[in-house]
Design a protein around this motif. Structure first.
Motif, PDB file in Angstrom:
ATOM      1  N   THR A  30      -4.677   0.141   6.541  1.00 35.83           N
ATOM      2  CA  THR A  30      -5.280   0.810   5.386  1.00 35.83           C
ATOM      3  C   THR A  30      -5.179   2.331   5.514  1.00 35.83           C
ATOM      4  O   THR A  30      -4.883   3.028   4.545  1.00 35.83           O
ATOM      5  CB  THR A  30      -6.765   0.394   5.231  1.00 35.83           C
TER       6      THR A  30
ATOM      7  N   LEU B 267       0.840  -1.210   0.000  1.00 38.52           N
ATOM      8  CA  LEU B 267       0.000   0.000   0.000  1.00 38.52           C
ATOM      9  C   LEU B 267       0.871   1.255   0.000  1.00 38.52           C
ATOM     10  O   LEU B 267       0.565   2.239  -0.675  1.00 38.52           O
ATOM     11  CB  LEU B 267      -0.920   0.000   1.225  1.00 38.52           C
TER      12      LEU B 267
ATOM     13  N   ASP C   9      -7.402  -2.440  -1.621  1.00 38.93           N
ATOM     14  CA  ASP C   9      -6.785  -3.177  -0.519  1.00 38.93           C
ATOM     15  C   ASP C   9      -7.436  -4.558  -0.473  1.00 38.93           C
ATOM     16  O   ASP C   9      -8.503  -4.745   0.117  1.00 38.93           O
ATOM     17  CB  ASP C   9      -6.943  -2.430   0.808  1.00 38.93           C
TER      18      ASP C   9
ATOM     19  N   CYS D 234      -6.986  -9.314   2.297  1.00 37.20           N
ATOM     20  CA  CYS D 234      -7.661 -10.535   2.784  1.00 37.20           C
ATOM     21  C   CYS D 234      -8.352 -11.294   1.677  1.00 37.20           C
ATOM     22  O   CYS D 234      -9.094 -12.233   1.960  1.00 37.20           O
ATOM     23  CB  CYS D 234      -8.767 -10.182   3.767  1.00 37.20           C
TER      24      CYS D 234
ATOM     25  N   LYS E 203      -3.988 -14.638   6.458  1.00 36.94           N
ATOM     26  CA  LYS E 203      -4.657 -14.609   5.152  1.00 36.94           C
ATOM     27  C   LYS E 203      -4.724 -16.028   4.553  1.00 36.94           C
ATOM     28  O   LYS E 203      -4.176 -16.959   5.124  1.00 36.94           O
ATOM     29  CB  LYS E 203      -3.942 -13.647   4.216  1.00 36.94           C
TER      30      LYS E 203
HETATM   31  C1  PLP Z   1      -3.658  -7.763   6.810  1.00 31.30           C
HETATM   32  C2  PLP Z   1      -4.122  -6.498   6.245  1.00 31.30           C
HETATM   33  C3  PLP Z   1      -3.231  -5.469   5.867  1.00 31.30           C
HETATM   34  C4  PLP Z   1      -1.763  -5.511   6.175  1.00 31.30           C
HETATM   35  O1  PLP Z   1      -1.081  -6.570   5.668  1.00 31.30           O
HETATM   36  P1  PLP Z   1       0.333  -6.965   6.324  1.00 31.30           P
HETATM   37  O2  PLP Z   1       0.871  -7.987   5.388  1.00 31.30           O
HETATM   38  O3  PLP Z   1       0.028  -7.516   7.675  1.00 31.30           O
HETATM   39  O4  PLP Z   1       1.164  -5.743   6.388  1.00 31.30           O
HETATM   40  C5  PLP Z   1      -3.743  -4.350   5.240  1.00 31.30           C
HETATM   41  N1  PLP Z   1      -5.051  -4.206   5.018  1.00 31.30           N
HETATM   42  C6  PLP Z   1      -5.947  -5.157   5.389  1.00 31.30           C
HETATM   43  C7  PLP Z   1      -7.402  -4.952   5.103  1.00 31.30           C
HETATM   44  C8  PLP Z   1      -5.513  -6.308   6.043  1.00 31.30           C
HETATM   45  O5  PLP Z   1      -6.407  -7.226   6.428  1.00 31.30           O
END
Ligand code: PLP
Length: 367
Positions: free
Chosen positions: A85, A60, A153, A156, A182
């Motif tokens: 996010t 991101l 984003d 998940c 995930k």
């Molecule tokens: C898990 C997650 C993230 C962050 O991912 P990481 O790999 O833990 O940095 C970002 N946004 C959402 C919606 C998430 O569920």
């Protein structure tokens, strides 16, 4: 029954063999499995390029960076998500503008997006929460009308689709996480999906100290990061991505058990829009007025079930509350309800139907 954790990755001997192969080779970073994993992602997401990085927050960060989003710019984010996010928008120095969610899907309420758009809006960062696509088609229509970027984003939501089109293929970029919570994991890890080759090239530079390899050798084009993924991490995820269909089939069968067995008038089960598939990263229920969230979490833990709340009402967590002082319960009532009345239940491939029945029966006895 043994304690059932909220999440537990299914790492098989075949996955470990791939990791060992990399460790024995001595080629620990950016070897053949990073490229192989990226290729698999591009096939699944139906995008031109996939770029593996160190985690789903780095993805991101790079996406905002590559679009040149800067202080003074606004980025629309759902009020209910994992804090990462919104954190990336803060880190870039831009301003997150929160939009409430739809309580049926826990995803951004698209009917509220236009009211949040201002001349400073540069991007919408919708989340496909808990493994279900948001109404990304409608988000794209709005973004086009106002000429703003969409970064999905999809942390998940690997494999989630709307009308058969995979998430991560709609926006200018899609962001995936390979964290152990995930559907597949590399330990820490993330993937950016992208169709624009110029952006892909910039992302690869930014991932690797700003370096572009030319016929004359390395050229340092940008002040970049080191956001590379190690090859043994990629090998771990590569092993799992080979059985992605199997993983989703198993999770769907487990979710069906929840739908069939949970019968408690104080519990609302996840809604399934007809134009979308659910990949069940999280099975997230809502509890009614008669139940108290912490009480439910504690009761379930006492009987060996690792339940927890699902995600944050971001404007309500300390940093955002102190900085913006929004009245979340009034401004983002659905995000606030999801935060205070949501319960995430275990739903992963290592679980058995009997375990899901056991959890369901314990949900039924909550009162
Ligand atoms: C898990 C997650 C993230 C962050 O991912 P990481 O790999 O833990 O940095 C970002 N946004 C959402 C919606 C998430 O569920």
């Amino acid at each position: 029954m043994n304690f059932i954790p909220l999440a537990s990755p299914d790492i098989r001997e075949s996955d470990i063999a791939l990791v060992n192969e990399v460790l024995r080779s001595g080629m620990l970073v950016q070897g053949k499995y990073v490229g192989a994993l990226e290729k698999e992602f591009s096939n699944i997401i139906k995008c031109k390029e996939s770029i593996a990085v160190s985690n789903g927050t780095a993805t991101l960060h790079l996406a905002l960076k590559v679009l040149g989003i800067k202080p003074g710019d606004e980025v629309i984010v759902p009020a209910f998500s994992y804090v990462a996010t919104a954190n990336v928008v803060e880190i870039i120095g831009a301003t997150p503008v929160f939009v409430d969610i739809d309580l049926a899907t826990f995803n951004i309420d698209v009917s509220k997006i236009e009211a949040a758009i201002t001349p400073a809006t540069k991007a919408i960062l919708p989340v496909h929460e808990f493994g279900l696509a948001c109404d990304i088609e409608s988000v794209m229509v709005i973004a086009k009308k106002y000429g703003i970027h969409v970064i999905e984003d999809a942390a998940c939501a690997l494999g989630a689709m709307q009308n058969g089109k995979p998430v991560g293929s709609y926006g200018v970029m899609g962001s995936f996480s390979l964290h152990p919570r995930k559907s597949i994991t590399s330990g820490e890890g993330g993937i950016i999906s992208v169709n624009d080759i110029t952006i892909a090239k910039k992302l690869k530079q930014l991932r690797n100290h700003g370096i572009e390899m030319t016929d004359d050798g390395m050229v340092f084009e940008e002040a970049g990061f080191n956001y590379r993924m190690t090859d043994f991490q990629a090998a771990l995820a590569y092993g799992q991505i080979q059985r992605l269909t199997e993983i989703f089939d198993k999770k769907r069968r487990l979710a069906e058990v929840y739908y069939n067995v949970i019968k408690n008038s104080e519990v609302i089960l996840p809604f399934l829009p007809e134009d979308r598939n659910h990949t069940w990263q999280t099975f997230h229920i809502l509890i009614g007025e008669g139940l108290h969230q912490l009480d439910v979490i504690n009761k379930l833990r006492k009987v060996g079930i690792g339940a927890n709340y699902g995600a944050q009402c971001i404007p309500d967590v300390k940093y955002y509350a102190e900085k913006y002082n929004y009245n979340s319960a009034v401004l983002y009532p659905n995000a606030y309800t999801a935060y205070t009345k949501g319960i995430a239940l275990p739903c992963y491939e290592k679980l058995t139907k009997e375990q899901i029945k056991y959890i369901s029966i314990n949900i039924n006895s909550l009162c």
